[in-house]
Design a protein around this motif. Structure first.
Motif, mmCIF file in Angstrom:
data_model
loop_
_atom_site.group_PDB
_atom_site.id
_atom_site.type_symbol
_atom_site.label_atom_id
_atom_site.label_comp_id
_atom_site.label_asym_id
_atom_site.label_seq_id
_atom_site.Cartn_x
_atom_site.Cartn_y
_atom_site.Cartn_z
ATOM 1 N N LEU A 80 2.782 -43.463 -29.228
ATOM 2 C CA LEU A 80 2.572 -42.085 -28.799
ATOM 3 C C LEU A 80 3.742 -41.564 -27.975
ATOM 4 O O LEU A 80 4.001 -40.352 -27.947
ATOM 5 N N ALA A 81 4.443 -42.454 -27.300
ATOM 6 C CA ALA A 81 5.577 -42.042 -26.474
ATOM 7 C C ALA A 81 6.857 -41.874 -27.280
ATOM 8 O O ALA A 81 7.857 -41.382 -26.745
ATOM 9 N N ASP A 82 6.857 -42.274 -28.547
ATOM 10 C CA ASP A 82 8.056 -42.213 -29.369
ATOM 11 C C ASP A 82 8.404 -40.757 -29.679
ATOM 12 O O ASP A 82 7.591 -40.015 -30.238
ATOM 13 N N ALA A 106 -11.378 -44.706 -29.774
ATOM 14 C CA ALA A 106 -10.466 -43.991 -30.665
ATOM 15 C C ALA A 106 -9.413 -44.932 -31.246
ATOM 16 O O ALA A 106 -8.779 -45.698 -30.529
ATOM 17 N N SER A 107 -9.222 -44.841 -32.547
ATOM 18 C CA SER A 107 -8.176 -45.622 -33.214
ATOM 19 C C SER A 107 -6.843 -44.894 -33.071
ATOM 20 O O SER A 107 -6.771 -43.755 -32.594
ATOM 21 N N LEU A 108 -5.775 -45.541 -33.535
ATOM 22 C CA LEU A 108 -4.456 -44.925 -33.432
ATOM 23 C C LEU A 108 -4.373 -43.609 -34.207
ATOM 24 O O LEU A 108 -3.830 -42.628 -33.681
ATOM 25 N N PRO A 109 -4.882 -43.502 -35.462
ATOM 26 C CA PRO A 109 -4.801 -42.198 -36.142
ATOM 27 C C PRO A 109 -5.461 -41.074 -35.348
ATOM 28 O O PRO A 109 -4.927 -39.960 -35.280
ATOM 29 N N GLU A 110 -6.615 -41.363 -34.743
ATOM 30 C CA GLU A 110 -7.295 -40.323 -33.964
ATOM 31 C C GLU A 110 -6.481 -39.941 -32.741
ATOM 32 O O GLU A 110 -6.356 -38.761 -32.396
ATOM 33 N N ARG A 111 -5.897 -40.919 -32.077
ATOM 34 C CA ARG A 111 -5.116 -40.629 -30.877
ATOM 35 C C ARG A 111 -3.824 -39.897 -31.231
ATOM 36 O O ARG A 111 -3.373 -39.006 -30.508
ATOM 37 N N LEU A 112 -3.210 -40.252 -32.348
ATOM 38 C CA LEU A 112 -2.028 -39.527 -32.793
ATOM 39 C C LEU A 112 -2.345 -38.067 -33.074
ATOM 40 O O LEU A 112 -1.606 -37.159 -32.675
ATOM 41 N N ALA A 113 -3.461 -37.832 -33.767
ATOM 42 C CA ALA A 113 -3.856 -36.461 -34.081
ATOM 43 C C ALA A 113 -4.169 -35.684 -32.812
ATOM 44 O O ALA A 113 -3.819 -34.504 -32.681
ATOM 45 N N ARG A 114 -4.832 -36.330 -31.869
ATOM 46 C CA ARG A 114 -5.221 -35.664 -30.628
ATOM 47 C C ARG A 114 -4.002 -35.243 -29.814
ATOM 48 O O ARG A 114 -4.023 -34.237 -29.108
ATOM 49 N N HIS A 115 -2.924 -36.017 -29.910
ATOM 50 C CA HIS A 115 -1.717 -35.714 -29.143
ATOM 51 C C HIS A 115 -0.765 -34.782 -29.883
ATOM 52 O O HIS A 115 0.343 -34.541 -29.421
ATOM 53 N N GLY A 116 -1.186 -34.259 -31.022
ATOM 54 C CA GLY A 116 -0.386 -33.256 -31.715
ATOM 55 C C GLY A 116 0.896 -33.786 -32.315
ATOM 56 O O GLY A 116 1.927 -33.117 -32.278
ATOM 57 N N ARG A 265 -8.220 -31.914 -26.771
ATOM 58 C CA ARG A 265 -9.260 -31.706 -25.763
ATOM 59 C C ARG A 265 -9.116 -32.716 -24.644
ATOM 60 O O ARG A 265 -8.573 -33.796 -24.826
ATOM 61 N N GLY A 266 -9.645 -32.338 -23.499
ATOM 62 C CA GLY A 266 -9.710 -33.285 -22.398
ATOM 63 C C GLY A 266 -10.793 -34.314 -22.640
ATOM 64 O O GLY A 266 -11.663 -34.161 -23.497
ATOM 65 N N GLU A 285 -14.889 -42.167 -46.246
ATOM 66 C CA GLU A 285 -14.534 -43.200 -47.212
ATOM 67 C C GLU A 285 -13.230 -42.859 -47.928
ATOM 68 O O GLU A 285 -12.702 -43.677 -48.670
ATOM 69 N N GLN A 286 -12.744 -41.633 -47.723
ATOM 70 C CA GLN A 286 -11.505 -41.181 -48.343
ATOM 71 C C GLN A 286 -10.396 -41.124 -47.293
ATOM 72 O O GLN A 286 -10.630 -41.278 -46.107
ATOM 73 N N ALA A 287 -9.197 -40.866 -47.758
ATOM 74 C CA ALA A 287 -8.102 -40.587 -46.844
ATOM 75 C C ALA A 287 -8.374 -39.272 -46.126
ATOM 76 O O ALA A 287 -9.046 -38.379 -46.660
ATOM 77 N N VAL A 288 -7.862 -39.163 -44.908
ATOM 78 C CA VAL A 288 -8.096 -37.977 -44.079
ATOM 79 C C VAL A 288 -6.768 -37.512 -43.498
ATOM 80 O O VAL A 288 -5.948 -38.327 -43.063
ATOM 81 N N VAL A 289 -6.563 -36.192 -43.500
ATOM 82 C CA VAL A 289 -5.437 -35.601 -42.786
ATOM 83 C C VAL A 289 -5.983 -34.761 -41.654
ATOM 84 O O VAL A 289 -6.812 -33.873 -41.864
ATOM 85 N N CYS A 290 -5.528 -35.041 -40.422
ATOM 86 C CA CYS A 290 -5.864 -34.233 -39.250
ATOM 87 C C CYS A 290 -4.658 -33.377 -38.900
ATOM 88 O O CYS A 290 -3.559 -33.884 -38.727
ATOM 89 N N VAL A 291 -4.890 -32.066 -38.788
ATOM 90 C CA VAL A 291 -3.807 -31.120 -38.532
ATOM 91 C C VAL A 291 -4.008 -30.516 -37.147
ATOM 92 O O VAL A 291 -5.025 -29.852 -36.908
ATOM 93 N N PRO A 292 -3.084 -30.702 -36.209
ATOM 94 C CA PRO A 292 -3.246 -30.095 -34.882
ATOM 95 C C PRO A 292 -3.189 -28.576 -34.959
ATOM 96 O O PRO A 292 -2.456 -28.012 -35.784
#
Length: 449
Positions: A80-82, A106-116, A265-266, A285-292
């Motif tokens: 996340l700091a990269d 939260a897994s890494l994909p969720e945390r990445l999405a949350r941090h924009g 979100r906080g 069950e499918q691939a997911v894309v999260c868009v900030p």
């Protein structure tokens, strides 16, 4: 802007690298492989072994020399700091294989999405994605839409990027509550379920008038999508968690990919309110894309093509009508609305907690005729489209707001006057202030002369 691929190095098998490589080749972007030693101490020997593992993967990808770089990170926080991760075009991450602590689900994909960190692709069923990226098939995409949500605007904007990559058939899916939509739109239908036919007692059934409005709103939100593939609007009525209903559509229609918007979100808000995108990421069950939501496209201001004018038959109303017709060009629309204020002791028909009622039957024909008489007859007015409506409500401002949602107008034009009116349904001065505060559409106030 690079395509970043984050993989857990301790996982047995990870094919997200193959997806990321195919995406980088398709877009002509460099690829950054980030190996995460999640849950293990990062010694120098471990780091060197992980680096060699990543470089061996990079050699097998058959990308042009110099287009792939490799990095090893000690944990998800380091990813996340990269800096390159935060400014990437896409982030591709394994959906599974990540170690999370007991206090952080939260897994890494969720945390990445949350941090924009740009659009985050959480990879499942990678064969479908690879075949699509290599031009072997179309992709069936479910996108979560909501006419009231800026996060949905970001998801819809991302569809344009998706179609630049390859052909996609899109299912624009709106998970909606029938009761809440009736309340927002003010559409009257009986609510005495004991008097309804058994088929009509289904609380998850959409009223046909509500369905018509929602279809129009979703089509307007999606707009014209360039690229190859069809677009279908899916209205999914339901109560409870929207993520469950969205995934039901994806599963029943055999979708390959689910696209959702996400708002940062906080921690407290996430704890109490949850997140649609988090529910989709965890349970799909499918691939997911999260868009900030920061990636949503700005909406350009356009001249109004439709204007609603609240009418109380005063001189102020006539000034507002004249102002409204000057704002819309030929082919534009002006909608005249009269709100009958419900008086003490008035009944007439079943009460409806969720929608406004029509005008009282004994006054309806007279009121509609009076409204049509306000429509100008000159040539310029004939180039416009005019419509009239009469409703009954206790809260005048709410009734006007509901009408703007039903009619999908661009602007409200309200006339005000300091002089008292003799009309029984004269609009009080406070209505203008309430409309400015409560209406989702712009409000133009036309003062008296």
């Amino acid at each position: 802007m690079a395509i970043v691929c984050a993989s857990p190095l301790m996982a047995r098998e990870s094919r997200e690298v193959e997806v990321a490589a195919a995406l980088a080749a398709r877009l002509g972007e460099p690829l950054l492989l980030v190996g995460v030693i999640d849950g293990e101490p990062l010694t120098e020997a471990t780091r060197l072994e992980a680096q060699r593992h990543l470089e061996a993967q990079a050699e097998r990808l058959e990308l042009p020399p110099g287009r792939v770089s490799c990095r090893v990170r000690s944990d998800t926080d380091a990813v996340l700091a990269d800096e390159e991760c935060r400014h990437s075009r896409w982030v591709v991450a394994a959906a599974e294989g990540w170690r999370t602590s007991a206090w952080r689900r939260a897994s890494l994909p969720e945390r990445l999405a949350r941090h924009g960190c740009g659009p985050v692709l959480s990879v499942r069923r990678e064969d479908a994605l690879v075949d699509w990226l290599r031009g072997r098939r179309r992709l069936l995409v479910v996108v979560g839409v909501d006419p009231l949500s800026p996060t949905a605007d970001a998801a819809v904007a991302f569809l344009r990027e998706l179609r630049r990559v390859g052909p996609c058939d899109v299912l624009a899916t709106y998970v909606c509550s029938p009761l809440e939509e009736r309340d927002r739109l003010g559409i009257h239908t009986p609510v005495h379920v004991d008097l309804l036919e058994p088929r009509a007692r289904d609380m998850e059934a959409l009223d046909p008038a509500v369905e018509t409005v929602l279809l129009r709103e979703v089509r307007e939100q999606v707009g014209d999508l360039l690229g190859e593939g069809g677009v279908e609007v899916v209205l999914e009525p339901g109560f409870g968690r929207p993520a469950d209903h969205l995934l039901h559509v994806a599963l029943s229609r055999g979708a390959d990919l689910v696209v959702v918007g996400m708002r940062a979100r906080g921690a407290v808000k996430r704890l109490w309110h949850g997140s649609v995108s988090a529910g989709v990421l965890r349970n799909a069950e499918q691939a997911v894309v999260c868009v900030p939501d920061v990636l949503r496209e700005p909406r350009h201001a356009l001249p109004p093509r439709s204007v609603l004018v609240p009418v109380d038959f005063s001189d102020a109303s006539e000034r507002a009508i004249a102002q409204a017709r000057s704002l819309v060009g030929p082919g534009g629309r002006v909608h005249l609305l009269h709100v009958h204020r419900k008086r003490l002791g008035e009944t007439g028909g079943f009460m409806d907690h969720y929608g406004v009622l029509p005008e009282p039957p004994r006054e309806r024909e007279v009121m509609l005729r009076r409204l049509w008489e306000l429509v100008p007859r000159d040539e310029g007015a004939q180039a416009l489209r005019w419509s009239v409506e009469g409703v009954t409500g206790e809260d005048i401002a709410q009734a006007i707001c509901q009408a703007t949602e039903r009619e999908g107008v661009d602007l409200v034009c309200l006339g005000t006057s300091g002089e008292p009116s003799r009309e029984p349904d004269a609009l009080p001065g406070a209505v203008a202030r309430e409309l400015v505060a409560r209406c989702r559409r712009p409000v133009m106030v036309v003062p008296g002369t």
